[in-house]
Design an enzyme around this catalytic site. Structure first.
Site, PDB file in Angstrom:
ATOM      1  N   GLU A   1       0.705  -1.185  -0.036  1.00 33.60           N
ATOM      2  CA  GLU A   1       0.158  -0.108  -0.003  1.00 33.60           C
ATOM      3  C   GLU A   1       0.970   1.304   0.012  1.00 33.60           C
ATOM      4  O   GLU A   1       0.695   2.371  -0.784  1.00 33.60           O
ATOM      5  CB  GLU A   1      -0.779  -0.141   1.308  1.00 33.60           C
TER       6      GLU A   1
ATOM      7  N   ARG B   1      -3.652  32.704 -18.606  1.00 30.21           N
ATOM      8  CA  ARG B   1      -3.838  33.864 -18.067  1.00 30.21           C
ATOM      9  C   ARG B   1      -3.135  34.933 -18.028  1.00 30.21           C
ATOM     10  O   ARG B   1      -1.699  35.004 -18.142  1.00 30.21           O
ATOM     11  CB  ARG B   1      -3.824  33.347 -16.724  1.00 30.21           C
TER      12      ARG B   1
ATOM     13  N   GLN C   1       8.366  36.204 -12.470  1.00 28.45           N
ATOM     14  CA  GLN C   1       9.032  35.128 -11.687  1.00 28.45           C
ATOM     15  C   GLN C   1       8.576  34.108 -10.610  1.00 28.45           C
ATOM     16  O   GLN C   1       8.855  32.951 -10.327  1.00 28.45           O
ATOM     17  CB  GLN C   1      10.323  36.048 -11.156  1.00 28.45           C
TER      18      GLN C   1
END
Length: 388
Positions: free
Chosen positions: A244, A270, A281
């Site tokens: 798991e 955008r 930056q």
């Protein structure tokens, strides 16, 4: 470590990715509609080979090793936007089926594995209790031997797949004072009298994974339903956690990849102040940090999977992988929200990743427990012999 996929693994990955995108859309409608839809998608996943991927072919599985399974789960996590459903598939496979594969008798394997692999049946693993989460050796659920059967009494909580399960792998104390050797694992049919499942939880994350409490009251289980041997429950549980903590967490790698790719596209489209925000930056560096988090965690997980597949000791690599992937998923989710601003807190893939990532730091052993295990393995804090 060679990360190049073979042509066969590449084809498998692309097939699973396309299947998940096409057929595993999040469920719609109310509770009843959701349960029906969950079963329908589960059968589709079974026919695709996902629900029995690591089970040997003679019992109905695909016989994948841990490294191949990690690649498969990564593709499932990327293609299936319902991370909760993908989580349920992985919990079924690694916490329930693999213990039967590794510790079950041939009769148990032939009785249970084919239906569980095909998608006709669903398994759940009951170990966590209200008073025993991280302290998994201190279970209050008891199993008392009486002639040719055991009587189970107690309860489990946070049991993944419980509301839809056909069979449970249950950990119970047969010798409460015996510590590691006091637990025993059982395969319990969901229709067994005395077994009752509570109402499904309303959860913050992993909402596509049905979860509930399970109650045992004078629940009679045949002695041949013991998985492994009496007193070997902790060993069975530990084995399932290796699978798991390694392969299940590959789902989060895929989900992170999906959100990262969407974030890259968003930063290019955008615009603010006349420029794509990716040119700023502060944004570009944040996205680079997202890439670093994902790729670093992926290296650790694939190394753990390779070691598990090779039969090597992977306790520390698996713990490191679980720790790295879960923390990376939370960080990447937070960064993705920040890049999108107010849009990041609306319903959608980004908010879903963050909600689904939060439980990853808790289940399969909390991240604090993983650090304890790693520190213990490294011998941190042990008194070293004085130099002569």
């Amino acid at each position: 470590m060679n990360l190049r996929l073979t042509p066969e693994l590449t084809e498998m990955r692309e097939t699973v990715l396309a299947f998940a995108r096409r057929d595993l859309a999040p469920e719609q409608g109310g509770d009843a509609a959701g349960a029906d839809r969950f079963r329908a998608r589960w059968r589709l996943a079974g026919r695709q080979g996902l629900t029995g991927a690591t089970v040997p072919a003679e019992y109905g599985g695909s016989g994948l090793d841990a490294e191949s399974a990690a690649i498969l789960m990564e593709a499932l996590g990327e293609g299936c936007t319902d991370t909760g459903f993908a989580f349920s598939v992985a919990a079924h496979l690694f916490a329930c089926l693999m213990p039967i594969v590794e510790f079950g008798t041939d009769d148990q394997k032939r009785r249970w594995l084919p239906g569980l692999c095909s998608g006709e049946r669903i398994a759940a693993h009951g170990v966590t209790e209200p008073g025993a989460g991280s302290d998994s050796l201190n279970l209050s659920t008891r199993a008392e031997r009486k002639d040719d059967h055991y009587v189970l009494d107690g309860s489990k909580c946070f049991t993944t797949n419980a509301p839809v399960a056909d069979v449970f792998i249950v950990q119970a104390a047969t010798r409460p004072a015996a510590g590691f050797f006091g637990l025993t694992s059982f395969i319990v049919d969901a229709a067994t009298p005395g077994l009752r499942v509570g109402r499904p939880y309303e959860k913050t994350g992993l909402r596509g994974s049905p979860t509930a409490d399970v109650y045992f009251e004078n629940c009679i289980v045949p002695a041949e339903s013991v998985l492994g041997a009496e007193g070997s429950g902790a060993t069975v549980f530990t084995g399932s956690m290796k699978w798991e903590r390694t392969c299940l967490f590959a789902i989060y790698l895929g989900a992170m990849r999906r959100v990262l790719n969407d974030t890259l596209a968003f930063a290019a489209e955008r615009e603010q102040f006349g420029s794509p925000i990716g040119q700023f930056q502060a944004v570009s560096h944040r996205i680079v940090d997202m890439v670093l988090s994902l790729e670093s965690a992926r290296l650790l997980l694939l190394d753990a999977a390779r070691r598990l597949a090779a039969g090597e000791d992977c306790d520390v690599p698996s713990a490191l992988a679980k720790l790295a992937v879960s923390e990376a998923a939370v960080k990447l989710g937070l960064d993705a929200v920040q890049v999108r601003g107010s849009g990041g807190v609306l319903e959608g893939d980004v908010g879903a990743l963050l909600r689904d990532a939060l439980p990853a730091r808790i289940f399969s052993g909390t991240n604090e427990i993983q650090k304890n295990n790693i520190a213990r393995a490294l011998g941190i804090g042990r008194r070293r012999p004085a130099r002569r």
